[in-house]
Design an enzyme around this catalytic site. Structure first.
Site, PDB file in Angstrom:
ATOM      1  N   ALA A  62       1.218  -1.029  -0.527  1.00  0.00           N
ATOM      2  CA  ALA A  62      -0.015  -0.123  -0.157  1.00  0.00           C
ATOM      3  C   ALA A  62       1.258   1.620   0.306  1.00  0.00           C
ATOM      4  O   ALA A  62       2.232   1.171   0.071  1.00  0.00           O
ATOM      5  CB  ALA A  62      -0.792  -0.130   0.822  1.00  0.00           C
ATOM      6  N   GLY A 108       0.284  -5.504   1.020  1.00  0.00           N
ATOM      7  CA  GLY A 108      -0.283  -5.326   0.016  1.00  0.00           C
ATOM      8  C   GLY A 108      -0.287  -5.612  -0.974  1.00  0.00           C
ATOM      9  O   GLY A 108      -1.582  -6.470  -2.120  1.00  0.00           O
ATOM     10  N   GLU A 111      -1.042  -9.455  -0.219  1.00  0.00           N
ATOM     11  CA  GLU A 111      -2.785  -9.430  -0.457  1.00  0.00           C
ATOM     12  C   GLU A 111      -3.584  -9.474  -1.780  1.00  0.00           C
ATOM     13  O   GLU A 111      -4.278 -10.104  -1.722  1.00  0.00           O
ATOM     14  CB  GLU A 111      -2.456  -8.113   0.663  1.00  0.00           C
ATOM     15  CG  GLU A 111      -2.808  -8.737   1.997  1.00  0.00           C
ATOM     16  CD  GLU A 111      -2.857  -7.378   3.200  1.00  0.00           C
ATOM     17  OE1 GLU A 111      -3.815  -7.905   4.264  1.00  0.00           O
ATOM     18  OE2 GLU A 111      -2.774  -6.070   2.547  1.00  0.00           O
ATOM     19  N   GLU A 131       3.586  -5.467   7.050  1.00  0.00           N
ATOM     20  CA  GLU A 131       3.156  -4.981   8.715  1.00  0.00           C
ATOM     21  C   GLU A 131       3.908  -3.916   9.827  1.00  0.00           C
ATOM     22  O   GLU A 131       2.654  -3.471  10.713  1.00  0.00           O
ATOM     23  CB  GLU A 131       1.423  -4.954   8.412  1.00  0.00           C
ATOM     24  CG  GLU A 131       1.046  -4.464   7.182  1.00  0.00           C
ATOM     25  CD  GLU A 131       0.980  -5.830   5.946  1.00  0.00           C
ATOM     26  OE1 GLU A 131       0.415  -5.521   4.180  1.00  0.00           O
ATOM     27  OE2 GLU A 131       1.892  -6.368   6.460  1.00  0.00           O
TER      28      GLU A 131
END
Length: 257
Positions: A62, A108, A111, A131
């Protein structure tokens, strides 16, 4: 679109994330990815999707700078909810989605890759969920999907240490299907996509629905829906063509009907 490119090759659409240097998944990127999926879903000529990244990475995660903006604006749920909704759509997308991962798939990025139906990696790729280094946890369903592939113990290890695994390790752990040399990755992804594209679109869609249902552990419901899907496909034109081609010892030609 500024960050997403869609290239069509026969019955395969290649979606390429292009936001240098790390292909970070900013909200604008996620929005364009959703728009690309809209186009592909409505194109009956496209039967398989390959998702990849341009440059050195698949996606390094992200856009952390946006987190500051969301915090300052008190919009704490906006990042996670939008990503979760989109990745749920990828996982349930009615056409097979193959992630072709090189460089790094972190946070991300991993993910997103885990939401795809199949993951192909380069041997030296790095896959991880770092994270916790930010004092956070994954927000795009990483804690929910990772244990499905690697098991509980390895999921805890990856999450708690924030350390990535290599592409080769990812295959051993069940996180990826196959590992290749970098120059082989896209050709192998396209080769696999071409094999899948020859199958009945109705049947490939049914497999997505049934396997996703199996993930919910609703076994009896899955059995019932599998039986219903089998009957539906058996009565379809694609089902008729598949059986006829088998008997006639030739390749079937499916039209998605």
């Amino acid at each position: 679109m500024d960050f997403i490119t869609v290239k069509r090759e026969d019955m395969t659409a290649c979606i390429e994330i292009s936001r240098p240097p790390a292909n970070a998944l900013a909200q604008a990127v996620l929005k364009e990815l959703s728009e690309a999926l809209d186009q592909i879903e409505n194109d009956s000529g496209i039967r398989v999707v390959i998702l990849c990244g341009k440059g050195r990475f698949f996606s390094a995660g992200a856009d952390i700078k946006e987190f500051v903006q969301f915090r300052e604006g008190g919009r704490f749920d906006e990042v996670a909810v939008s990503g979760q909704d989109l990745f749920e759509r990828v996982e349930s997308f009615p056409k097979p989605v193959i992630a072709a991962i090189h460089g790094a798939a972190l946070g991300g990025g991993l993910e997103l890759a885990m939401a795809c139906h199949i993951r192909l990696v380069t041997e030296n790729a790095k896959l991880g969920l770092p994270e916790l280094k930010l004092g956070l946890v994954p927000g795009f369903a990483g804690t929910q999907r990772l244990p499905r592939y690697v098991g509980w113990g390895k999921a805890f290890e990856m999450l708690w240490t924030s350390e990535p695994v290599s592409g080769t390790e990812a295959v051993k752990w069940g996180l990826a299907n196959h590992a290749y040399h970098e120059e082989e990755l896209l050709p192998k992804a396209k080769e696999l996509a071409a094999k899948i594209a020859k199958q009945s679109p109705l049947a490939t869609k049914a497999v997505i629905e049934l396997v996703n249902l199996a993930k919910t552990n609703e076994y009896k419901r899955g059995l019932k829906q599998e039986s219903e899907m089998f009957q539906t496909l058996l009565s379809s034109k694609d089902g008729e063509e598949g059986i006829k081609a088998f008997i006639e010892k030739r390749e079937p030609h499916f039209n998605g009907e």
